[in-house]
Design an enzyme around this catalytic site. Structure first.
Site, PDB file in Angstrom:
ATOM      1  N   ARG A 225      31.110  24.638  28.040  1.00 23.06           N
ATOM      2  CA  ARG A 225      30.166  24.013  28.962  1.00 23.06           C
ATOM      3  C   ARG A 225      29.133  25.055  29.396  1.00 23.06           C
ATOM      4  O   ARG A 225      29.452  26.236  29.561  1.00 23.06           O
ATOM      5  CB  ARG A 225      30.881  23.448  30.196  1.00 23.06           C
ATOM      6  CG  ARG A 225      31.740  22.228  29.896  1.00 23.06           C
ATOM      7  CD  ARG A 225      30.888  21.008  29.570  1.00 23.06           C
ATOM      8  NE  ARG A 225      31.685  19.800  29.386  1.00 23.06           N
ATOM      9  CZ  ARG A 225      32.088  19.343  28.207  1.00 23.06           C
ATOM     10  NH1 ARG A 225      31.810  20.030  27.099  1.00 23.06           N
ATOM     11  NH2 ARG A 225      32.786  18.218  28.124  1.00 23.06           N
ATOM     12  N   HIS A 273      24.136  21.364  21.264  1.00 24.13           N
ATOM     13  CA  HIS A 273      25.393  20.704  21.642  1.00 24.13           C
ATOM     14  C   HIS A 273      25.925  19.850  20.487  1.00 24.13           C
ATOM     15  O   HIS A 273      26.139  18.644  20.631  1.00 24.13           O
ATOM     16  CB  HIS A 273      25.207  19.844  22.894  1.00 24.13           C
ATOM     17  CG  HIS A 273      26.499  19.637  23.642  1.00 24.13           C
ATOM     18  ND1 HIS A 273      26.576  19.541  25.002  1.00 24.13           N
ATOM     19  CD2 HIS A 273      27.787  19.504  23.201  1.00 24.13           C
ATOM     20  CE1 HIS A 273      27.831  19.352  25.383  1.00 24.13           C
ATOM     21  NE2 HIS A 273      28.589  19.328  24.296  1.00 24.13           N
TER      22      HIS A 273
END
Length: 310
Positions: A225, A273
């Protein structure tokens, strides 16, 4: 019985709805903003839901996170309390993450970024690197994804160490656990991979103190993250040479703002991502299976612990 589906992109929401309708023809499945009867919704399938998106659904049995993490669900300050959260994990996601981590560990290990820079400069420099058994790779987080990545790197031949909150045993990997062992885990590590869940205790863990405990010239890979990273500390560590390179797949704000310094930094590789991106054809099968299992038994193997954060 209805299922509400919510993703940041409307086209992806429709894609998931279509896949789930094919697999669950006995259910009514709607985009979250098109639900005709909120009281009929018993499951919500989400990725980064808007704040308050699930408040209208008074009869929710469970929330399904379209990913292994649940921090994006818990970020909703109006989230209905005491509603179980089901993680979406499977062999497809694990395989994708293993591929990503192996690719970028090997890139850093074999100095590929420098070789590519040398090509641009027409510079013939035969860089010599140690063999994999002489290169220590540290994996932060030994859940499903972290354990699988650690095992693969050990099979390639790297000296792999792993760190987690609670003790873990993984063949071919030296493991550490708890805050008291964090320093020993970092010592001598040359490539540090973050696959931790995002919790209060791991927020900002990729910081100057962590970087300074690594072997000088270490590399960082963050596929967990964005909030694990203190961006300014990484920039400073790259400037001092304490960190020689980084591969980043996750960021505080996504998409990464066009004026963010990471884009143009010569020692940072930015990926959007995609390390273990779940797709509707594969993921919908996992979601449908978990919902049916939850209907039958009231629980599933991939039930998350909201208090723990993962």
């Amino acid at each position: 019985m209805s299922i509400a589906v919510s993703l940041p992109a409307n086209d992806k929401t429709e894609w998931w709805c279509k896949m789930l309708r094919d697999l669950m023809p006995d259910w009514d499945i709607y985009p979250i903003n098109q639900v005709p009867d909120p009281d009929a919704v018993t499951y919500s399938v989400v990725w980064r839901p808007a704040t308050g998106a699930m408040t209208p659904f008074r009869n929710l049995k469970a929330i399904v996170s379209l990913g292994a993490g649940i921090d994006h669900v818990l970020a909703d300050k109006e989230l209905p309390q005491d509603v179980p959260i089901i993680r979406t994990v499977g062999t497809d996601l694990t395989q994708r993450m293993k591929e990503y981590i192996a690719l970028h560990v090997l890139r850093h290990h074999r100095e590929l970024p420098q070789i590519q820079a040398n090509q641009v400069a027409h510079l013939w420099d035969q860089i010599i690197v140690p063999p994999a058994p002489e290169r220590r790779v540290g994996i932060m987080g030994l859940g499903n994804l972290g354990a699988a990545a650690a095992q693969l790197l050990a099979q390639i031949g790297f000296d792999v160490v792993g760190w987690s909150r609670s003790p873990k045993t993984i063949e071919g990997v030296t493991t550490y656990s708890g805050d008291e062992a964090f320093g020993a885990f970092l010592e001598g590590t040359e490539i540090l991979v973050c696959l931790l869940p995002l919790t209060e205790s791991t927020l900002g863990i990729l910081n100057a103190d962590t970087f300074n405990r690594l072997r000088r010239g270490a590399c960082i890979i963050n596929a967990a993250r964005g909030s694990h990273m203190v961006d300014s500390d990484l920039i400073d560590a790259l400037g001092s040479g304490q960190i020689s390179g980084a591969t980043l797949d996750v960021f505080h704000v996504e998409p990464l703002p066009k004026d963010h310094p990471f884009w143009d930094h010569p020692r940072i590789t930015v990926t959007p991502h995609v390390a273990s991106m779940i797709d509707a054809p594969t993921g919908s099968k996992i979601v449908a299976k978990n919902i049916r299992a939850f209907e039958d038994a009231g629980t599933v193997a991939d039930l998350a612990d909201a208090k723990r954060g993962y």
